[in-house]
Design an enzyme around this catalytic site. Structure first.
Site, PDB file in Angstrom:
ATOM      1  N   HIS A   1      -9.376   1.828   0.652  1.00  0.00           N
ATOM      2  CA  HIS A   1      -9.730   1.213   0.998  1.00  0.00           C
ATOM      3  C   HIS A   1     -10.462   0.684   2.565  1.00  0.00           C
ATOM      4  O   HIS A   1     -10.164  -0.049   3.686  1.00  0.00           O
ATOM      5  CB  HIS A   1      -8.105   0.518   1.941  1.00  0.00           C
ATOM      6  CG  HIS A   1      -7.983  -1.179   2.609  1.00  0.00           C
ATOM      7  ND1 HIS A   1      -8.003  -1.032   3.407  1.00  0.00           N
ATOM      8  CD2 HIS A   1      -6.644  -1.657   1.976  1.00  0.00           C
ATOM      9  CE1 HIS A   1      -7.663  -2.452   3.621  1.00  0.00           C
ATOM     10  NE2 HIS A   1      -6.859  -2.727   2.918  1.00  0.00           N
TER      11      HIS A   1
ATOM     12  N   ASP B   1      -8.270 -12.674   1.231  1.00  0.00           N
ATOM     13  CA  ASP B   1      -7.746 -11.883   1.505  1.00  0.00           C
ATOM     14  C   ASP B   1      -6.758 -12.248  -0.624  1.00  0.00           C
ATOM     15  O   ASP B   1      -5.767 -12.261  -0.198  1.00  0.00           O
ATOM     16  CB  ASP B   1      -6.410 -12.254   1.969  1.00  0.00           C
ATOM     17  CG  ASP B   1      -5.706 -10.578   2.198  1.00  0.00           C
ATOM     18  OD1 ASP B   1      -5.223  -9.794   1.228  1.00  0.00           O
ATOM     19  OD2 ASP B   1      -4.910 -10.220   2.857  1.00  0.00           O
TER      20      ASP B   1
ATOM     21  N   GLU C   1     -12.043  -3.965  -2.692  1.00  0.00           N
ATOM     22  CA  GLU C   1     -10.960  -2.993  -3.732  1.00  0.00           C
ATOM     23  C   GLU C   1     -10.080  -2.727  -5.216  1.00  0.00           C
ATOM     24  O   GLU C   1      -9.792  -3.449  -5.449  1.00  0.00           O
ATOM     25  CB  GLU C   1      -9.553  -2.944  -2.753  1.00  0.00           C
ATOM     26  CG  GLU C   1      -9.738  -2.450  -1.844  1.00  0.00           C
ATOM     27  CD  GLU C   1      -8.518  -3.298  -0.428  1.00  0.00           C
ATOM     28  OE1 GLU C   1      -7.474  -3.181  -0.654  1.00  0.00           O
ATOM     29  OE2 GLU C   1      -8.335  -4.154  -0.147  1.00  0.00           O
TER      30      GLU C   1
ATOM     31  N   HIS D   1       0.846  -1.765  -0.384  1.00  0.00           N
ATOM     32  CA  HIS D   1       0.440   0.314   0.095  1.00  0.00           C
ATOM     33  C   HIS D   1       1.272   0.906   0.218  1.00  0.00           C
ATOM     34  O   HIS D   1       0.542   2.623   1.030  1.00  0.00           O
ATOM     35  CB  HIS D   1      -1.194   0.037   1.225  1.00  0.00           C
ATOM     36  CG  HIS D   1      -2.009  -1.187   1.193  1.00  0.00           C
ATOM     37  ND1 HIS D   1      -3.074  -1.998   0.454  1.00  0.00           N
ATOM     38  CD2 HIS D   1      -2.641  -2.183   1.868  1.00  0.00           C
ATOM     39  CE1 HIS D   1      -3.421  -2.537   0.423  1.00  0.00           C
ATOM     40  NE2 HIS D   1      -3.268  -2.526   1.772  1.00  0.00           N
TER      41      HIS D   1
END
Length: 374
Positions: free
Chosen positions: A193, A267, A333, A119
């Site tokens: 996010h 994830d 996202e 990120h």
């Protein structure tokens, strides 16, 4: 003091309000800009991190509630950010070992995730103070924020000028458009996010009984360090098949699937398409049978990262005063695939001078009547 910006003569106009939201340790002031419409929907954006701090949406009975995870004050975002509502960049998601090459030149990024870059690094865009460029209301309430990322910041080449434009209309549609230009060839992947819980942030109900649809036939599986292997894995026959509306918690503990084990839940990046589109396409739908709230997410990006808050461990105390734990929110996202700069088969995340990067994310909220899903 709050600064209301009204639109005279437009009774049903969406409105905006600016107010102080605290100060950073170096004394710089942070603002909160709230967009509101006549249907009871409100969204608040911070100049710190271009964070989507709050989204309040009515349920089927007309009761508006907070549906995102986050904090009531600036302190929480400074001490335990957890990417709640954050604008993440310069490159969202992971880059293996924080290394990539452009035109044969190697670059090393700041590392912050088990030897990888995540990120945008330790001081990504979510931890920068953005400039509020414009606030306006009318048929659409809007705020435009701007940040200039210096050449070499966190190891990325090129000075990147980024804008984040949040807009709210009278149809309960909230959009965020990220745009960027660069002075040197670089890589860009900016997304939002936010963690959503359509049952209401204060409800203490998990997302596991909500229904999720993702129109994707494949994912990009990862290794134990959550870096993509480079393969495309069909979702059919796996816990990642959300082509039909499925309870989020139905298969989230399927220990037979290594992807569930590696991520400690969901994830993983879903393959919505193989290229960036000129117009948004549906990425996901979330439905909460109890409240009737529905969230449709669309974007022009090729990938969608699904993350079920697996690393929320109870140490973050949210705005309603309860501890956030795994399953309290879902992040969806839209983005370029993770580690694309090191995975030629994934396409390209490159941006050259003279080009404009664009990620348009649309969050459309609606409600449905009670159904058999209750």
């Amino acid at each position: 003091m709050a600064i209301p910006l009204a639109a005279p003569g437009l009774a049903n106009a969406a409105t905006t309000e600016r107010k102080a939201f605290g100060t950073l340790p170096d004394g710089r002031a942070v603002e909160a800009i709230t967009l509101a419409n006549a249907k009871g929907m409100r969204a608040t954006i911070l100049s710190y991190g271009a964070i989507l701090q709050s989204v309040e949406v009515p349920d089927r009975a007309g009761k508006a509630e907070e549906v995102t995870l986050g904090y009531a004050d600036l302190r929480g975002y400074l001490e335990k950010p957890n990417y709640f509502g954050a604008t993440v960049g310069r490159y969202a998601n992971r880059i293996k070992a924080g290394r990539f090459a452009i035109d044969g030149k190697q670059y090393r990024l700041a590392l912050n995730n088990n030897g990888n870059a995540l990120h945008g690094g330790p001081l990504g865009y979510d931890k920068r103070l953005w400039t509020v460029e414009k606030v306006s209301d009318g048929a659409v309430a809007r705020v435009v924020l701007r940040y200039v990322s210096a050449d070499g910041e966190e190891g990325y080449p090129g000075a990147l000028t980024v804008t984040a434009t949040y807009s709210l209309d009278e149809d309960n549609t909230l959009s965020v458009e990220y745009m960027a230009t660069t002075t040197k060839p670089t890589i860009v992947n900016i997304t939002n996010h936010s963690f959503f819980n359509l049952a209401g942030e204060a409800s203490q109900r998990s997302i596991y009984d909500q229904f999720l649809t993702i129109p994707a036939d494949a994912t990009t599986p990862v290794d134990a360090s959550l870096i993509p292997t480079g393969a495309l894995r069909p979702v059919e026959g796996t816990p990642f098949d959300f082509r039909r509306a499925t309870r989020i918690g139905e298969r989230i503990r399927d220990g037979r699937d290594p992807q569930i084990v590696f991520g400690q839940g969901y994830d993983e990046n879903f393959v919505i398409a193989r290229d960036v589109a000129s117009t948004p396409r549906l990425h996901a739908r979330v439905e909460d049978p109890m409240t009737g709230r529905i969230l449709d997410i669309s974007s022009n990006q090729p990938g969608l990262q699904l993350y079920t808050g697996n690393f929320l461990d109870g140490t973050a105390i949210g705005r309603s005063g309860h501890a956030y734990r795994q399953g309290d929110g879902i992040a969806l996202e839209p983005q370029v695939f993770p580690d694309t700069p090191n995975q030629p088969a994934f396409g390209s995340a490159r941006l050259d001078p003279g080009q404009t990067y664009r990620n348009l994310i649309i969050y459309r909220f609606s409600t449905t009547a009670p159904s058999a899903r209750n």
